[in-house]
Design a protein around this motif. Structure first.
Motif, PDB file in Angstrom:
ATOM      1  N   ILE A   1      53.719  33.766  24.957  1.00  0.00           N
ATOM      2  CA  ILE A   1      53.060  34.919  25.600  1.00  0.00           C
ATOM      3  C   ILE A   1      52.197  34.408  26.753  1.00  0.00           C
ATOM      4  CG2 ILE A   1      51.515  36.879  25.262  1.00  0.00           C
ATOM      5  CD1 ILE A   1      52.125  36.764  22.303  1.00  0.00           C
ATOM      6  N   PHE A   2      51.467  33.330  26.488  1.00  0.00           N
ATOM      7  CA  PHE A   2      50.583  32.749  27.501  1.00  0.00           C
ATOM      8  C   PHE A   2      51.386  32.301  28.717  1.00  0.00           C
ATOM      9  CE2 PHE A   2      48.906  28.651  29.113  1.00  0.00           C
ATOM     10  CZ  PHE A   2      47.736  29.097  29.687  1.00  0.00           C
ATOM     11  N   VAL A   3      52.466  31.563  28.450  1.00  0.00           N
ATOM     12  CA  VAL A   3      53.269  31.041  29.553  1.00  0.00           C
ATOM     13  C   VAL A   3      53.809  32.202  30.389  1.00  0.00           C
ATOM     14  CG1 VAL A   3      55.358  29.765  30.142  1.00  0.00           C
ATOM     15  CG2 VAL A   3      53.873  28.953  28.294  1.00  0.00           C
ATOM     16  N   TYR A   4      54.325  33.240  29.694  1.00  0.00           N
ATOM     17  CA  TYR A   4      54.887  34.392  30.402  1.00  0.00           C
ATOM     18  C   TYR A   4      53.817  35.063  31.260  1.00  0.00           C
ATOM     19  CZ  TYR A   4      56.897  39.003  31.176  1.00  0.00           C
ATOM     20  OH  TYR A   4      57.345  40.149  31.758  1.00  0.00           O
ATOM     21  N   ASN A   5      52.643  35.232  30.659  1.00  0.00           N
ATOM     22  CA  ASN A   5      51.533  35.879  31.372  1.00  0.00           C
ATOM     23  C   ASN A   5      51.172  35.086  32.629  1.00  0.00           C
ATOM     24  OD1 ASN A   5      49.333  37.402  32.060  1.00  0.00           O
ATOM     25  ND2 ASN A   5      48.199  37.079  30.173  1.00  0.00           N
ATOM     26  N   MET A   6      51.038  33.767  32.464  1.00  0.00           N
ATOM     27  CA  MET A   6      50.638  32.925  33.593  1.00  0.00           C
ATOM     28  C   MET A   6      51.669  32.992  34.713  1.00  0.00           C
ATOM     29  SD  MET A   6      47.705  31.521  33.021  1.00  0.00           S
ATOM     30  CE  MET A   6      47.171  33.001  32.210  1.00  0.00           C
ATOM     31  N   VAL A   7      52.945  32.833  34.348  1.00  0.00           N
ATOM     32  CA  VAL A   7      53.988  32.756  35.373  1.00  0.00           C
ATOM     33  C   VAL A   7      54.117  34.085  36.106  1.00  0.00           C
ATOM     34  CG1 VAL A   7      56.457  32.450  35.752  1.00  0.00           C
ATOM     35  CG2 VAL A   7      55.228  30.903  34.209  1.00  0.00           C
ATOM     36  N   THR A   8      54.212  35.209  35.348  1.00  0.00           N
ATOM     37  CA  THR A   8      54.427  36.487  36.029  1.00  0.00           C
ATOM     38  C   THR A   8      53.187  36.900  36.816  1.00  0.00           C
ATOM     39  OG1 THR A   8      53.760  37.618  34.015  1.00  0.00           O
ATOM     40  CG2 THR A   8      56.120  37.354  34.378  1.00  0.00           C
ATOM     41  N   SER A   9      51.993  36.628  36.252  1.00  0.00           N
ATOM     42  CA  SER A   9      50.786  37.036  36.985  1.00  0.00           C
ATOM     43  C   SER A   9      50.621  36.229  38.258  1.00  0.00           C
ATOM     44  CB  SER A   9      49.547  36.855  36.107  1.00  0.00           C
ATOM     45  OG  SER A   9      49.683  37.589  34.925  1.00  0.00           O
ATOM     46  N   TRP A  10      50.974  34.956  38.208  1.00  0.00           N
ATOM     47  CA  TRP A  10      50.830  34.115  39.399  1.00  0.00           C
ATOM     48  C   TRP A  10      51.767  34.609  40.502  1.00  0.00           C
ATOM     49  CZ3 TRP A  10      49.876  28.186  38.753  1.00  0.00           C
ATOM     50  CH2 TRP A  10      49.411  27.661  39.978  1.00  0.00           C
ATOM     51  N   ARG A  11      52.989  35.030  40.054  1.00  0.00           N
ATOM     52  CA  ARG A  11      53.955  35.487  41.051  1.00  0.00           C
ATOM     53  C   ARG A  11      53.627  36.878  41.569  1.00  0.00           C
ATOM     54  NH1 ARG A  11      59.351  33.122  40.558  1.00  0.00           N
ATOM     55  NH2 ARG A  11      60.130  35.169  41.104  1.00  0.00           N
ATOM     56  N   ALA A  12      53.228  37.781  40.679  1.00  0.00           N
ATOM     57  CA  ALA A  12      53.133  39.173  41.107  1.00  0.00           C
ATOM     58  C   ALA A  12      51.960  39.915  40.499  1.00  0.00           C
ATOM     59  CB  ALA A  12      54.440  39.892  40.764  1.00  0.00           C
ATOM     60  N   GLY A  13      50.901  39.225  40.141  1.00  0.00           N
ATOM     61  CA  GLY A  13      49.744  39.925  39.583  1.00  0.00           C
ATOM     62  C   GLY A  13      49.001  40.706  40.650  1.00  0.00           C
ATOM     63  N   VAL A  14      48.070  41.521  40.210  1.00  0.00           N
ATOM     64  CA  VAL A  14      47.224  42.278  41.141  1.00  0.00           C
ATOM     65  C   VAL A  14      46.354  41.281  41.905  1.00  0.00           C
ATOM     66  CG1 VAL A  14      45.461  44.067  41.290  1.00  0.00           C
ATOM     67  CG2 VAL A  14      47.152  44.115  39.438  1.00  0.00           C
ATOM     68  N   ARG A  15      46.156  41.533  43.201  1.00  0.00           N
ATOM     69  CA  ARG A  15      45.309  40.650  44.005  1.00  0.00           C
ATOM     70  C   ARG A  15      43.891  40.611  43.428  1.00  0.00           C
ATOM     71  NH1 ARG A  15      47.807  37.191  47.507  1.00  0.00           N
ATOM     72  NH2 ARG A  15      49.694  38.208  48.263  1.00  0.00           N
ATOM     73  N   ALA A  16      43.331  39.412  43.352  1.00  0.00           N
ATOM     74  CA  ALA A  16      41.997  39.286  42.781  1.00  0.00           C
ATOM     75  C   ALA A  16      40.960  39.336  43.883  1.00  0.00           C
ATOM     76  CB  ALA A  16      41.872  37.964  42.034  1.00  0.00           C
ATOM     77  N   PRO A  17      39.836  40.019  43.629  1.00  0.00           N
ATOM     78  CA  PRO A  17      38.723  39.947  44.583  1.00  0.00           C
ATOM     79  C   PRO A  17      38.055  38.573  44.489  1.00  0.00           C
ATOM     80  CG  PRO A  17      38.098  41.227  42.659  1.00  0.00           C
ATOM     81  CD  PRO A  17      39.546  40.851  42.469  1.00  0.00           C
ATOM     82  N   ALA A  18      37.106  38.302  45.378  1.00  0.00           N
ATOM     83  CA  ALA A  18      36.467  36.996  45.391  1.00  0.00           C
ATOM     84  C   ALA A  18      35.692  36.748  44.097  1.00  0.00           C
ATOM     85  CB  ALA A  18      35.530  36.877  46.581  1.00  0.00           C
ATOM     86  N   ASN A  19      35.083  37.815  43.559  1.00  0.00           N
ATOM     87  CA  ASN A  19      34.194  37.603  42.424  1.00  0.00           C
ATOM     88  C   ASN A  19      34.404  38.682  41.376  1.00  0.00           C
ATOM     89  OD1 ASN A  19      32.194  36.839  40.727  1.00  0.00           O
ATOM     90  ND2 ASN A  19      30.506  37.084  42.180  1.00  0.00           N
ATOM     91  N   PRO A  20      35.551  38.655  40.690  1.00  0.00           N
ATOM     92  CA  PRO A  20      35.853  39.761  39.769  1.00  0.00           C
ATOM     93  C   PRO A  20      34.883  39.827  38.591  1.00  0.00           C
ATOM     94  CG  PRO A  20      37.434  37.981  39.511  1.00  0.00           C
ATOM     95  CD  PRO A  20      36.600  37.647  40.705  1.00  0.00           C
ATOM     96  N   TRP A  21      34.243  38.735  38.237  1.00  0.00           N
ATOM     97  CA  TRP A  21      33.371  38.727  37.039  1.00  0.00           C
ATOM     98  C   TRP A  21      31.902  38.934  37.412  1.00  0.00           C
ATOM     99  CZ3 TRP A  21      37.524  39.200  34.644  1.00  0.00           C
ATOM    100  CH2 TRP A  21      38.549  38.252  34.630  1.00  0.00           C
ATOM    101  N   ARG A  22      31.599  39.129  38.656  1.00  0.00           N
ATOM    102  CA  ARG A  22      30.206  39.232  39.101  1.00  0.00           C
ATOM    103  C   ARG A  22      29.403  38.007  38.647  1.00  0.00           C
ATOM    104  NH1 ARG A  22      26.947  43.202  37.430  1.00  0.00           N
ATOM    105  NH2 ARG A  22      28.104  43.673  35.530  1.00  0.00           N
ATOM    106  N   ALA A  23      29.972  36.842  38.842  1.00  0.00           N
ATOM    107  CA  ALA A  23      29.315  35.604  38.427  1.00  0.00           C
ATOM    108  C   ALA A  23      28.446  35.085  39.556  1.00  0.00           C
ATOM    109  CB  ALA A  23      30.370  34.565  38.061  1.00  0.00           C
ATOM    110  N   MET A  24      27.453  34.258  39.215  1.00  0.00           N
ATOM    111  CA  MET A  24      26.511  33.781  40.231  1.00  0.00           C
ATOM    112  C   MET A  24      26.863  32.403  40.767  1.00  0.00           C
ATOM    113  SD  MET A  24      22.882  34.939  38.723  1.00  0.00           S
ATOM    114  CE  MET A  24      21.988  35.521  40.131  1.00  0.00           C
ATOM    115  N   THR A  25      27.621  31.617  40.004  1.00  0.00           N
ATOM    116  CA  THR A  25      27.866  30.244  40.437  1.00  0.00           C
ATOM    117  C   THR A  25      28.671  30.234  41.728  1.00  0.00           C
ATOM    118  OG1 THR A  25      29.632  30.291  38.796  1.00  0.00           O
ATOM    119  CG2 THR A  25      27.649  29.049  38.237  1.00  0.00           C
ATOM    120  N   LEU A  26      28.558  29.107  42.459  1.00  0.00           N
ATOM    121  CA  LEU A  26      29.023  29.073  43.847  1.00  0.00           C
ATOM    122  C   LEU A  26      30.519  29.298  44.004  1.00  0.00           C
ATOM    123  CD1 LEU A  26      26.870  26.130  45.218  1.00  0.00           C
ATOM    124  CD2 LEU A  26      26.551  28.577  45.571  1.00  0.00           C
TER     125      LEU A  26
END
Lengths: 200, 335, 629
Positions: C549-574
């Motif tokens: 499941i993990f491998v499938y998730n990684m491969v398909t998301s890398w190829r065609a996942g939703v575009r990620a914003p710069a800071n999806p988690w609202r994290a503070m680290t650089l």
């Protein structure tokens, strides 16, 4: 797979990194590497400790003799190479190119002499590593050190070539200094090996 | 949450203690070590339950509810008193457990008050155990066997040696083990307290036959132990036994020596794969050759098998008459 | 295809040259000494195992720069062609960009996770029933030995190095690592080590079959396959040391202005501590394998008791590395968990300074406990009790960390997505592994359970429930940053729950059968253990399937996942303050750090600020060494 993909026009260099410590990266790296090297020797000294102290066998193996005197002369040779190495760096800082050349060549030749005498000792010492555990430890420790001398000589050779090609100046000589640190380490290590293996 | 945690801890401790963890308690050492384990369980379960309870409670109470997407928690950076408590309390618990373990360790290793201790040699080699009863035990000649027989309720001190690589002499029901180390003789003692037969296991990886390096230990009454010792000094196969009796005796020896652990032999119903299949390699081979294969296994090795794997001590551990019987049996079984 | 330019064709040529050299050296030495036979296959193979990888690395171009530097030739000015990745091909060359190297590390080590996991499946298939079904005892011993070696040396240790490689320079505001070329070399040593260990299955006599511990004298007398481990470990070890050294220098000398040690994110602290361990301890495992190699190949007597050698010395030297190695495999995970829990609970880390100090305490104590692996080894008896105490005391700093994480959760706003689920799974499972570790420290109990399935259970609770859960958590957490795309949250949760349940079904019963008397590393076992072993085997196959499941998730998301914003988690680290994926040189200008990394809930708090971005062109092209360097 488009991680870190970037528009082609973005062609400027990286921003200069902030220097957050006074120590130079290359020097710190070499010091850490030396810690790691000390630990390699530490493991071989552990073997020495177990076979000589814990097992309590005679040292060196029965009927074997270690040429303390010749090795002592060899120690002096290696130690003087440390002095000449130091002199090389000093000469570089003062801008004395002739002194720098003489210093690096002397250092290199002293190192080669040391290695040659060490190999000669192996030929004449009269026992082989397969004879006993003590012999294995002797060859293990001195051989490990010999390998380090060899690596040190290789670094000195690079420096030597660069010296004669006109590199290094009083302002910029880190490429000479860092191999020098390594060379001093190799010399100090030899003193420890000599004392524990030959003298004690 | 505190109540839930306490109840869960109590249930957890009861459950953990209800499980039969140890094999038979067959020695005083097993008893003491299993008691130590019970104490460890009682100390451990509440800690595990504490962590799980806090995680589950936090998930239930503080999970993000709709509308909280942009909220943050309160900026709590620490609490010195709390941090001191969770440093000191575990440290005390740990030191307590260490102290108790130290007492147990002294206890299971102390020499018996009376010097009435049995001394037995244990010798490991790829891939078999042999046991040596010295003269002071047998009263006659030194005795070497492949089965360990011990009298009940008497402390035994094992001297463990090895011929080749590291092995580990372990009787799970005695709960004690120690490596057999090349160049050293190691020791431990047990006092068996329960009659019965238990497995002897090699616990340190020693090569391809590691999983079949097994023997057994029989704990018997003192009287029976003495009878057994006496029997061992008389030959298993009487002089001048008929061929049928010899073959029958040989079949028993094949089983008791554990030959089937490594060798396949249809007649004995064994299927070991460490050594050559005897049904194939001994077919039509004469007695002298079979004998040599047993006594000096590296003299000529079947194709595809390595040297130094089969023990070379059967010449010593088996008497002449036993060897004769074994050879006769193997000849008969592979005819 | 060019054999002159660095790349795979030249690397292939390098391998051939290496093998040829090995053949020539061995044969000429043997001829010189008059040994018979002149052509000795074993000797040639052993030298080739050293020479061929070096040929490969030289061919690939890992040393090109240094060769030029060494002879004083003008070094090639960096035109940044060695930097960044524009197509998948850029991942298959010597690349000096820490982000590319990070991805190379992670993908490579996950491939080895797949392979090592397959071996585990084969082991469990054989153990499903008593008796021998699928493999012979030699192959069985080879399978579990390679399983452990590959997963330790080529998965857990390097995957953490990979994650840190990617995020650590970003986190401290550095444009790259301190020694980018050394970094590239560190990576390329890994596939060398891994392929070597796997190739051992083709060696005459089978793969190395002495466990990952390779105890002498079993290992010094083993068939030639053993040498594939002995030498493979040297390459993996060299890679670790080089990376650790690189991390240490980077952390000390390249932090952004304002980032004092106590403003560093805990992941940076964790890698600082780990790197110290690696630099100091790893030489010992290298030396232990040198000893084995010298004994085996050149007739030395370090472990030959008949000639005065000391068998127990191997174990002392080996465990002096391999116990700290357990922390090498866990501390970076602690760092990952600290990042995730602070961000996902929206609270500052509880007791930040104690978190940092407890890491250092573990480093120091980690060097004082090695002989707890040797309670039944036959060593001097007096060593046992001091080692029992130091070992148990490590539970204190570890406990501090666990309790601090729990306190961080409390009163937070918990975002229970996949990284957080794995973090919470880690908290509970690692606690269990830690507790069984304390029980193992108790000498009398350890005497009974040493070398049993209890040990197998413990190590898997620590390395699977501990390390692997943190790795999964970290990979999900930084996936948007690395790939610029979001992973599939639903599949992530499926992955967590199936893994969590099947993992427990696999390893929890092992505690029981271990105490009941089942030794580890056996191809066959007594009938009494048949029921539990079948159960364990079935559960382990579910673990294997859940990873798909993990491998499938990684491969398909890398190829065609939703575009990620710069800071999806609202994290503070650089690392979250730059684009996803980050720009090729990480930052246009180096940020200035003005506060702690986890100031969640503090109104208006920021960790780092960016001054106005002015495009700077450096005077000398980066990488072109001035003549004095």
């Amino acid at each position: 797979m488009e991680a870190a993909a970037l528009p082609i026009h973005d062609h400027h260099g990286p921003p200069p990194a902030n220097q957050s410590a006074r120590v130079q990266p290359q020097v710190l790296g070499m010091l850490l590497f030396i810690i790691s090297e000390v630990m390699v020797f530490g493991a071989f000294f552990t073997a020495y400790f177990f076979i000589r102290v814990v097992t309590g066998d005679s040292w060196p193996g029965e009927g074997d003799h270690l040429p303390k005197a010749i090795a002592g002369v060899n120690t002096a040779i290696l130690l003087s190479s440390s002095l000449t190495m130091h002199w090389t760096v000093e000469a570089t800082i003062k801008g004395n190119r002739a002194g720098m050349k003489a210093g690096i060549v002397t250092t290199f030749l002293l190192g080669v002499t040391f290695l040659f005498i060490q190999i000669n000792e192996y030929v004449h010492v009269g026992f082989a590593p397969s004879d006993s555990a003590q012999a294995s430890v002797f060859y293990g420790l001195t051989g490990l050190h010999g390998a380090h001398v060899f690596v040190g000589l290789l670094l000195l050779l690079f420096v030597l070539i660069r010296v004669f090609r006109g590199h290094f100046s009083p302002q910029a000589h880190r490429g000479l200094e860092v191999p020098g640190i390594y060379w001093h380490f190799v010399d100090v290590m030899w003193v420890i090996v000599y004392v524990t293996v030959y003298l004690l | 949450m505190v109540v839930a945690g306490v109840i869960a801890s109590a249930i957890g401790i009861v459950l953990a203690l209800a499980i039969e963890w140890f094999p038979t308690v067959a020695a005083t050492q097993t008893k003491k070590i299993s008691t130590l384990y019970d104490v460890l369980l009682i100390a451990s379960v509440p800690i595990f339950v504490l962590v799980v309870t806090v995680v589950v409670a936090a998930v239930i109470r503080f999970r993000m509810r709709p509308g909280q997407e942009d909220q943050d928690g309160p900026p709590i950076h620490g609490n010195t008193r709390l941090e001191v408590i969770w440093t000191v309390l575990p440290a005390l618990l740990i030191l307590g457990l260490c102290t108790y373990s130290y007492i147990v360790l002294e206890d299971i290793e102390k020499a018996p008050a009376a010097a009435q201790e049995l001394r037995i040699g244990v010798h490991g080699e790829q891939f078999a155990w042999t046991f040596t009863y010295p003269e002071e035990v047998t009263g006659g000649e030194e005795l070497t066997t492949t089965e360990l027989v011990l009298p009940v309720d008497r402390s035994v001190r094992f001297s463990i040696t090895t011929a080749d690589v590291i092995h580990d002499f372990w009787v799970p029901d005695f709960a004690m083990k120690l490596d057999a180390v090349p160049g050293l003789t190691t020791h431990y003692r047990v006092t068996p307290t329960r009659l019965g037969t238990y497995p002897v296991v090699c616990a340190e990886l020693c090569g391809l036959g590691h999983s079949v390096m097994r023997s057994r230990v029989r704990v018997v009454e003192q009287a029976e132990f003495e009878r057994w010792l006496a029997e061992q000094s008389t030959p298993a196969v009487e002089e001048g036994a008929g061929p049928d009796e010899q073959v029958a005796a040989g079949k028993q020896i094949f089983a008791s020596e554990g030959c089937g652990g490594c060798h396949t032999l249809a007649d004995a119903g064994s299927g070991g794969q460490i050594g050559p299949n005897l049904d194939d390699v001994l077919k039509g081979v004469d007695e002298a050759k079979i004998r040599e294969d047993i006594v000096d296994p590296d003299a000529q090795i079947a194709a595809g098998y390595g040297a130094g794997i089969m023990p070379s001590t059967y010449g010593q551990t088996l008497s002449d008459s036993e060897l004769d019987a074994l050879v006769a049996y193997l000849k008969e079984a592979t005819k | 295809m060019s054999f002159r330019a660095p790349g795979f064709p030249r690397a292939g040529l390098g391998i051939l040259v290496g093998v040829g050299l090995a053949y020539a050296i061995v044969c000429s030495v043997r001829a010189l000494y008059g040994w018979d036979p002149v052509v000795d296959g074993d000797a040639v193979l052993q030298v080739a195992l050293i020479a061929a990888p070096l040929g490969f690395l030289i061919g690939l171009g890992a040393f090109d720069y240094w060769f030029r530097w060494a002879i004083g030739a003008p070094t090639l000015p960096e035109d940044h062609s060695g930097h960044g990745a524009r197509s998948w091909k850029d991942y298959f060359r010597v690349n000096t960009d820490h982000k590319v190297i990070g991805v190379q590390y992670m993908v490579t080590s996950f491939v080895f996770l797949g392979i090592g996991g397959m071996f585990a499946m084969l082991v469990r298939a054989e153990l499903a029933q008593p008796g021998m079904q699928f493999v012979d005892p030699n192959a069985f011993n080879g399978l579990f030995s390679v399983h452990a070696s590959v997963l330790i040396f080529l998965f857990i240790i390097p995957v953490f190095a990979g994650i840190a490689n990617y995020v650590l320079p970003l986190m401290i505001g550095a444009p790259d690592m301190a020694f980018p070329r050394l970094n590239a070399l560190s990576f390329w040593l890994l596939p060398v080590a891994g392929v070597m260990m796997l190739l051992s299955f083709l060696a005459p006599g089978g793969a190395f079959a002495t466990g990952w511990t390779a105890y002498a004298p079993l290992s010094t007398e083993a068939p030639i396959g053993q040498v594939f481990f002995t030498i493979g470990v040297q390459f993996a070890g060299a890679s670790s040391i080089a990376t650790a050294l690189n991390f240490l220098v980077t952390i000390v000398t390249m932090r952004a202005p304002g980032m004092s040690f106590f403003r560093m994110p805990l992941l940076v602290w964790a890698n600082f501590a780990t790197s110290l361990l690696v630099v100091i301890a790893t030489p010992f495992v290298a030396a232990s394998q040198f000893f084995v190699l010298l004994d085996r190949a050149l007739g030395f007597n370090f472990f030959n008791a008949a000639k005065g050698g000391d068998v127990l010395m191997y174990q002392h030297v080996f465990w002096f590395y391999s116990h700290p190695a357990v922390y090498i495999m866990m501390l970076p995970g602690f760092g990952i968990i600290s990042e995730i829990i602070a961000v996902k609970a929206r609270k500052p880390i509880f007791g930040y300074r104690m978190m940092a100090f407890s890491l250092l305490a573990i480093v120091v104590l980690g060097f004082t406990v090695w002989a707890h692996h040797m309670f039944v080894s036959g060593m001097q008896e007096w060593i046992r009790v001091p080692m029992m105490i130091t070992t148990a005391v490590i539970a204190v700093p570890t406990g501090i960390k666990i309790f601090s994480w729990l306190a961080t959760l409390w009163r937070g706003v918990l975002h229970l997505d996949t990284p957080m689920l794995f973090a919470l799974g880690f908290l509970t499972m690692f606690t269990l592994g830690g507790i069984s570790g304390v029980t193992l420290a108790m000498v009398p109990f350890d005497i009974h359970v040493s070398d049993t399935y209890y040990i197998v259970a413990h190590i898997h609770y620590v390395l699977f429930g501990g390390s692997l859960f943190t790795i999964f958590a970290g990979v999900y957490y930084w996936f948007p940053k690395i790939t610029g795309r979001m992973y599939d949250e639903r599949l992530g949760r499926w992955h967590f729950w199936t893994t969590f349940v099947a993992f427990n079904c696999t390893f929890a019963p092992m505690h029981l059968i271990g105490i009941e008397g089942m030794p580890r590393r056996v191809a066959d076992y007594a009938e009494t253990f048949a029921g539990w072993n079948l159960f364990i085997s079935i559960a382990s196959f579910v673990v294997g399937l859940s990873t798909l499941i993990f491998v499938y998730n990684m491969v398909t998301s890398w190829r065609a996942g939703v575009r990620a914003p710069a800071n999806p988690w609202r994290a503070m680290t650089l690392e979250w303050q730059v684009s996803s994926p980050p720009p090729i040189f990480n930052f246009d200008t180096i940020p200035t750090v003005v506060g702690g990394p986890y100031e969640y809930g503090v109104p208006g708090a920021v960790h780092g600020v960016f001054k106005d971005a002015e495009v700077k062109t450096t005077a000398t092209p980066a990488g072109a060494a001035p003549a004095g360097d």
